[in-house]
Design an enzyme around this catalytic site. Sequence first.
Site, short mmCIF file in Angstrom:
data_model
loop_
_atom_site.label_atom_id
_atom_site.label_comp_id
_atom_site.label_asym_id
_atom_site.label_seq_id
_atom_site.Cartn_x
_atom_site.Cartn_y
_atom_site.Cartn_z
N SER A 119 0.83 -1.21 0.00
CA SER A 119 0.00 0.00 0.00
C SER A 119 0.86 1.25 0.00
CB SER A 119 -0.85 0.05 1.28
OG SER A 119 -1.67 -1.06 1.37
N HIS A 140 -0.99 -2.94 -7.26
CA HIS A 140 -1.75 -2.61 -6.05
C HIS A 140 -3.24 -2.79 -6.29
CE1 HIS A 140 -3.00 0.59 -2.89
NE2 HIS A 140 -2.88 -0.58 -2.33
N GLU A 152 -3.53 -0.37 -9.37
CA GLU A 152 -2.44 0.56 -9.71
C GLU A 152 -1.24 -0.27 -10.16
OE1 GLU A 152 -2.88 4.50 -7.03
OE2 GLU A 152 -2.53 2.69 -5.87
N ASN A 190 -3.72 5.96 -2.27
CA ASN A 190 -3.46 6.10 -0.83
C ASN A 190 -2.88 7.46 -0.45
OD1 ASN A 190 -4.57 3.73 -0.03
ND2 ASN A 190 -2.67 2.57 -0.11
N1 CAA Z 1 -19.91 -12.81 -6.01
C1 CAA Z 1 -20.15 -12.05 -7.09
N2 CAA Z 1 -20.65 -10.80 -7.01
C2 CAA Z 1 -20.91 -10.32 -5.79
C3 CAA Z 1 -20.68 -11.05 -4.62
C4 CAA Z 1 -20.16 -12.36 -4.76
N3 CAA Z 1 -19.92 -13.11 -3.71
N4 CAA Z 1 -21.00 -10.29 -3.54
C5 CAA Z 1 -21.45 -9.12 -4.03
N5 CAA Z 1 -21.39 -9.15 -5.38
C6 CAA Z 1 -21.83 -8.09 -6.29
C7 CAA Z 1 -23.29 -7.70 -5.97
O1 CAA Z 1 -24.17 -8.57 -6.60
C8 CAA Z 1 -23.33 -6.30 -6.50
O2 CAA Z 1 -23.42 -6.35 -7.92
P1 CAA Z 1 -24.39 -5.37 -8.73
O3 CAA Z 1 -23.79 -4.00 -8.55
O4 CAA Z 1 -24.30 -5.88 -10.14
O5 CAA Z 1 -25.72 -5.52 -8.09
C9 CAA Z 1 -21.93 -5.75 -6.16
O6 CAA Z 1 -21.09 -6.91 -6.06
C10 CAA Z 1 -21.90 -5.01 -4.82
O7 CAA Z 1 -22.27 -5.92 -3.81
P2 CAA Z 1 -23.26 -5.58 -2.60
O8 CAA Z 1 -24.47 -4.87 -3.13
O9 CAA Z 1 -23.48 -6.80 -1.79
O10 CAA Z 1 -22.39 -4.67 -1.71
P3 CAA Z 1 -22.39 -3.13 -1.54
O11 CAA Z 1 -23.16 -2.41 -2.57
O12 CAA Z 1 -22.70 -2.95 -0.11
O13 CAA Z 1 -20.84 -2.80 -1.83
C11 CAA Z 1 -18.53 -2.68 -1.44
C12 CAA Z 1 -19.82 -3.44 -1.15
C13 CAA Z 1 -18.16 -2.86 -2.92
C14 CAA Z 1 -17.45 -3.28 -0.56
C15 CAA Z 1 -18.77 -1.15 -1.13
O14 CAA Z 1 -19.22 -1.02 0.19
C16 CAA Z 1 -17.52 -0.33 -1.32
O15 CAA Z 1 -17.13 0.01 -2.43
N6 CAA Z 1 -16.88 0.03 -0.18
C17 CAA Z 1 -15.66 0.84 -0.20
C18 CAA Z 1 -14.47 -0.06 -0.36
C19 CAA Z 1 -13.20 0.72 -0.52
O16 CAA Z 1 -13.12 1.93 -0.44
N7 CAA Z 1 -12.11 -0.03 -0.74
C20 CAA Z 1 -10.79 0.51 -0.84
C21 CAA Z 1 -10.10 0.31 0.49
S1 CAA Z 1 -8.48 1.05 0.51
C22 CAA Z 1 -7.51 -0.05 -0.27
O17 CAA Z 1 -7.92 -1.14 -0.63
C23 CAA Z 1 -6.09 0.36 -0.52
C24 CAA Z 1 -5.12 0.13 0.56
O18 CAA Z 1 -3.94 0.00 0.21
C25 CAA Z 1 -5.47 0.13 2.00
P1 NAD Z 2 -3.47 -9.56 6.30
O1 NAD Z 2 -2.87 -9.34 7.63
O2 NAD Z 2 -4.93 -9.79 6.16
O3 NAD Z 2 -2.73 -10.79 5.54
C1 NAD Z 2 -1.35 -10.94 5.47
C2 NAD Z 2 -1.08 -12.44 5.36
O4 NAD Z 2 0.28 -12.65 4.98
C3 NAD Z 2 -1.26 -13.17 6.70
O5 NAD Z 2 -2.20 -14.22 6.52
C4 NAD Z 2 0.13 -13.70 7.05
O6 NAD Z 2 0.13 -14.96 7.68
C5 NAD Z 2 0.75 -13.80 5.66
N1 NAD Z 2 2.21 -13.78 5.67
C6 NAD Z 2 3.02 -12.96 6.40
N2 NAD Z 2 4.32 -13.24 6.12
C7 NAD Z 2 4.32 -14.25 5.20
C8 NAD Z 2 5.34 -14.98 4.50
N3 NAD Z 2 6.63 -14.69 4.71
N4 NAD Z 2 4.97 -15.95 3.64
C9 NAD Z 2 3.66 -16.23 3.42
N5 NAD Z 2 2.66 -15.57 4.03
C10 NAD Z 2 2.97 -14.59 4.90
O7 NAD Z 2 -3.02 -8.30 5.42
P2 NAD Z 2 -3.73 -7.70 4.10
O8 NAD Z 2 -4.73 -6.68 4.54
O9 NAD Z 2 -4.11 -8.81 3.20
O10 NAD Z 2 -2.51 -6.87 3.49
C11 NAD Z 2 -1.49 -7.52 2.76
C12 NAD Z 2 -0.74 -6.50 1.91
O11 NAD Z 2 -1.65 -5.85 1.03
C13 NAD Z 2 -0.05 -5.39 2.71
O12 NAD Z 2 1.12 -5.02 2.05
C14 NAD Z 2 -1.09 -4.26 2.66
O13 NAD Z 2 -0.53 -2.99 2.83
C15 NAD Z 2 -1.63 -4.45 1.24
N6 NAD Z 2 -2.98 -3.93 1.01
C16 NAD Z 2 -3.94 -4.03 1.99
C17 NAD Z 2 -5.22 -3.56 1.72
C18 NAD Z 2 -6.33 -3.64 2.75
O14 NAD Z 2 -7.38 -3.00 2.56
N7 NAD Z 2 -6.19 -4.42 3.81
C19 NAD Z 2 -5.52 -3.00 0.48
C20 NAD Z 2 -4.51 -2.93 -0.51
C21 NAD Z 2 -3.23 -3.39 -0.23
#
Ligand code: CAA
Ligand code: NAD
Length: 295
Positions: A119, A140, A152, A190
């Site tokens: 991330s 990503h 990404e 991010n």
């Molecule tokens: N199999 C197939 N399709 C499925 C499914 C499954 N098991 N479960 C759900 N779907 C489908 C649904 O049928 C629906 O499809 P339609 O639009 O065609 O109707 C769609 O997926 C959405 O499902 P839901 O209606 O059940 O769910 P929702 O509308 O509540 O949305 C969500 C769920 C997509 C998670 C939404 O809440 C969302 O976008 N949340 C924000 C998530 C977000 O911001 N993620 C980024 C996090 S940051 C990150 O990832 C980066 C990082 O590095 C930390």
């Molecule tokens: P998580 O804690 O759910 O899962 C990580 C997994 O990796 C664990 O099950 C752990 O046992 C396993 N692991 C650790 N070391 C290992 C090794 N050496 N060999 C094999 N398995 C190993 O974490 P996550 O949320 O899935 O995040 C994983 C990566 O993805 C991180 O780099 C995170 O920043 C990135 N990421 C997370 C998100 C999010 O929304 N959580 C979104 C995008 C990217």
Amino acid sequence: MKIRTVGVIGSGLMGSGIAQVSAQAGHRTMILEVSRELLDKGMQRIEGFLRAGVEKEKLTAETRDRILSLLKGTTDIKDLADCDLILEAITENLQAKRDLFAKLDRLCGPSTIFASNTSSLSITEMMTATSRPSRFLGLHFFNPVPLMKLVEVIRTIVTAEEVEAAALEFVRATGKTPIRTSDRTGFIVNRLLVPYILDSIRALENGVGTIEEIDAGMRLGCGHPMGPFTLLDFVGLDTTYYIAGIMFDEFKEARFAPPPLLKRMVLAGMLGRKTGKGFYDYSQSPPVPLNHLTA
Ligand code: CAA
Ligand code: NAD
């Protein structure tokens, strides 16, 4: 260069989703975890999602079976030796990722492409643990992987063009839209998202509103699918805490600093949905906001 076999490392929130969409795209996909128990948990997450998909009539039982037949779990890194692409999704820790890539570098042939789902960590710093800088990049994915449409694609200044092209083709095969970006901490999404979710914690600490009011504000006022606290619990508070620390170290800007409340919650084992408690308590339905956190 055609990617046929894929290795995914880590079967947590992200790894299990990435392995699923890789197999869904027709690739033989091997998942590596540290223990059988965690591997089983990841496989159960995939099976549960596919089962729900069949129930929702989003895919047929035959397609589900084909996807599952392409997935194989292992706890032995040697089983990944012949993969065309290896994508890691382990804990957000630079040293752990560098150690892993150094090991993989000794194991895999020179043509294998290495990718990280980090991330916030530097792709370049991971790449230097290997002898294949030109075959290294970031991919990503977003959480939940099977539903989120974006990936990404992060090139470094030495990523080979053909490697980026093969990665773009892999992403498109999973049905996702790739966007290209360069190796700058937090990439595109991010860099913008992390200060926002950290600010929501600071707003809570400042008494601006309750957890549910701030969540409702961003859902109903801005059309976000989830409010920031629901999203924080969804991403994982441990992962968010690591990301904030890494981004703060890089930019030295207060907006990336992990808020003290986030640190206290991680220390207390409140990691969000994955441990049943974060800003909400998930043992009840609907989840109950824990507004006493700022007391
Ligand atoms: N199999 C197939 N399709 C499925 C499914 C499954 N098991 N479960 C759900 N779907 C489908 C649904 O049928 C629906 O499809 P339609 O639009 O065609 O109707 C769609 O997926 C959405 O499902 P839901 O209606 O059940 O769910 P929702 O509308 O509540 O949305 C969500 C769920 C997509 C998670 C939404 O809440 C969302 O976008 N949340 C924000 C998530 C977000 O911001 N993620 C980024 C996090 S940051 C990150 O990832 C980066 C990082 O590095 C930390
Ligand atoms: P998580 O804690 O759910 O899962 C990580 C997994 O990796 C664990 O099950 C752990 O046992 C396993 N692991 C650790 N070391 C290992 C090794 N050496 N060999 C094999 N398995 C190993 O974490 P996550 O949320 O899935 O995040 C994983 C990566 O993805 C991180 O780099 C995170 O920043 C990135 N990421 C997370 C998100 C999010 O929304 N959580 C979104 C995008 C990217």
